[in-house]
Motif scaffolding. Sequence first.
Motif, short mmCIF file in Angstrom:
data_model
loop_
_atom_site.label_atom_id
_atom_site.label_comp_id
_atom_site.label_asym_id
_atom_site.label_seq_id
_atom_site.Cartn_x
_atom_site.Cartn_y
_atom_site.Cartn_z
N GLY A 291 34.91 -17.34 0.01
CA GLY A 291 36.10 -15.86 -0.51
C GLY A 291 34.94 -14.59 -0.79
N TRP A 292 35.47 -13.61 -1.25
CA TRP A 292 35.27 -12.15 -1.59
C TRP A 292 35.68 -11.95 -3.23
N ILE A 293 33.79 -11.18 -2.98
CA ILE A 293 33.94 -11.00 -4.81
C ILE A 293 34.29 -9.73 -5.36
N VAL A 294 35.24 -9.25 -5.92
CA VAL A 294 35.93 -8.15 -6.39
C VAL A 294 35.48 -7.36 -7.56
N GLY A 295 35.58 -5.88 -8.00
CA GLY A 295 35.14 -5.11 -8.94
C GLY A 295 35.01 -4.52 -9.27
N GLU A 296 34.64 -3.59 -9.94
CA GLU A 296 35.14 -2.37 -10.26
C GLU A 296 33.46 -1.25 -10.46
N VAL A 297 33.22 -0.53 -10.21
CA VAL A 297 31.83 0.51 -10.09
C VAL A 297 31.93 1.85 -11.55
N TYR A 298 30.65 1.44 -12.70
CA TYR A 298 31.35 2.65 -13.20
C TYR A 298 30.17 3.65 -13.41
N GLU A 299 29.56 4.54 -13.25
CA GLU A 299 28.73 5.42 -13.77
C GLU A 299 27.94 5.20 -15.10
N HIS A 300 27.19 4.92 -15.46
CA HIS A 300 26.54 4.15 -16.97
C HIS A 300 25.85 5.23 -17.03
N GLN A 301 25.51 5.92 -18.03
CA GLN A 301 24.73 7.22 -18.69
C GLN A 301 23.33 6.69 -19.27
N GLY A 302 22.39 6.41 -19.25
CA GLY A 302 20.95 6.11 -20.08
C GLY A 302 20.98 4.49 -19.87
N ASP A 303 20.13 4.05 -21.09
CA ASP A 303 19.61 2.79 -20.96
C ASP A 303 20.62 1.61 -20.44
N TYR A 304 20.74 0.76 -20.09
CA TYR A 304 22.35 -0.42 -20.12
C TYR A 304 21.94 -1.45 -20.02
N LYS A 305 22.51 -2.40 -21.37
CA LYS A 305 22.14 -3.04 -22.17
C LYS A 305 22.73 -4.19 -22.00
N ILE A 306 22.68 -5.74 -21.05
CA ILE A 306 22.96 -6.30 -19.92
C ILE A 306 23.70 -6.79 -20.88
N PRO A 307 24.84 -7.29 -20.97
CA PRO A 307 26.41 -7.32 -21.84
C PRO A 307 25.72 -9.63 -22.56
N ASN A 308 25.87 -10.42 -21.57
CA ASN A 308 25.48 -11.15 -21.97
C ASN A 308 23.74 -11.83 -22.02
N GLY A 309 23.00 -10.45 -22.44
CA GLY A 309 22.22 -10.83 -23.02
C GLY A 309 21.00 -10.08 -23.39
N GLU A 310 19.90 -9.97 -23.63
CA GLU A 310 18.73 -9.03 -24.36
C GLU A 310 17.84 -7.93 -23.62
N ASP A 311 18.25 -8.16 -22.46
CA ASP A 311 17.27 -7.34 -21.88
C ASP A 311 18.11 -6.58 -21.54
#
Length: 403
Positions: free
Chosen positions: A269-289
């Motif tokens: 298969g193929w993995i498909v998603g969207e790319v966006y530019e995040h400014q600053g630190d990024y908190k991983i949505p499903n965790g605390e890192d």
Amino acid sequence: MNKYIDDNMHTAELEQSLNGSEVFPMVKDLCYKYDLRVSQRLMLTKYKYDNDWERGFAETKDYDKFNDINFDSTQDEQLKKDNKAGYSDDITLLYNEAFVLDYQGVPQAVVYFDEGNFCFQANYEIKDRGKDTWDRFTVTSNKVSQVLKTLRRKKWKPLSTRENYQAMRLNTRDMIKDFRVEGVSLSKAISEHQSAITDLTYNNKDKLSEILDNLYGSKNSISHATNEHYAQKFKGIENLNTRVHSTLKEVKAELDNKFTAIGITHSGGWIVGEVYEHQGDYKIPNGEDILYAVNNDNRDFEDYDKEFGQLIIHKTQRVHNLEQLDFFDSLKPTLTMLKVHLQDWENKEDRNETIREYFKNEYGRYSDSNWIEELGCYYQPNGIYGAKYNPYSIIWLLMAKPQ
């Protein structure tokens, strides 16, 4: 059965294989607890070395055939040819079935049953100790409950840590520096501008001495030749500076327009998603890192008053065929031109090869850019440390969204 298999990857063959697998009891519990879905049946390799098992992932160009419950690894000549290379004749290579578990279309684990044990392999070293890399990646027990207990103790969750989110974060600095306008990369444009500035003082020191003497010494007038020399030099530097700023403006426009990301792995298969530019630190949505913004990522651009954020891939899904995407028609023109471009690329050198539709066999080669300027496409391999041909590493193709 459908609730355990990704809807987009479901086939009757995969369902039959999963239903008949010894690891299925653990798959059911993992899917229920972590919202995972099976996307692919794989074949693992193993052979005895010094009275121990050496394990790996089987290589193939046709992952669909693995999903068939009647697939016989001992009779498949192409499989034996692809995976026997490099081994001595006295080594007997054995095969074992396994299943890839996805979260939001992204591979997070491989599960299999071997020698009476349920085995869960993460996409990072989930254990502090182990006899080898494979062992440190893998939790094993003869009881499903014990595997789940270990995962809870290790605080494992899909796409929740720096380690298992690694494939979703792009190397922004490399991507921007390799961006090209009229065949000239931003990296080269910056280098030529900086070199031209250095040349003002490094070369022609007699002319520089004449100017300094005029300003701070005898006040003698500057000769016509020296005046003309620096007038031309400064004009050239101004043009080079303008080229850098123009390229930065174009790459910023590309980032603002966003990209569609299409990824392939050593899986189906193929993995498909969207790319966006995040400014600053990024908190991983499903965790605390937190993925911290790294100042070094912008050090090449600070002289030009430009900063770029982290490029993150999100809103992912896995599909068996790209035609399943409801927005496939918007991708089709670029994909068609990309296929033609790669055909021309293959014809340039014997070593050039497309390993899969729309994807090359090499990236980052000195003479070959990962950007395809005229199409607004960019390749970035996100390798995950582990066994060769693991299904966690993703090669991303970024395509500029239609305006």
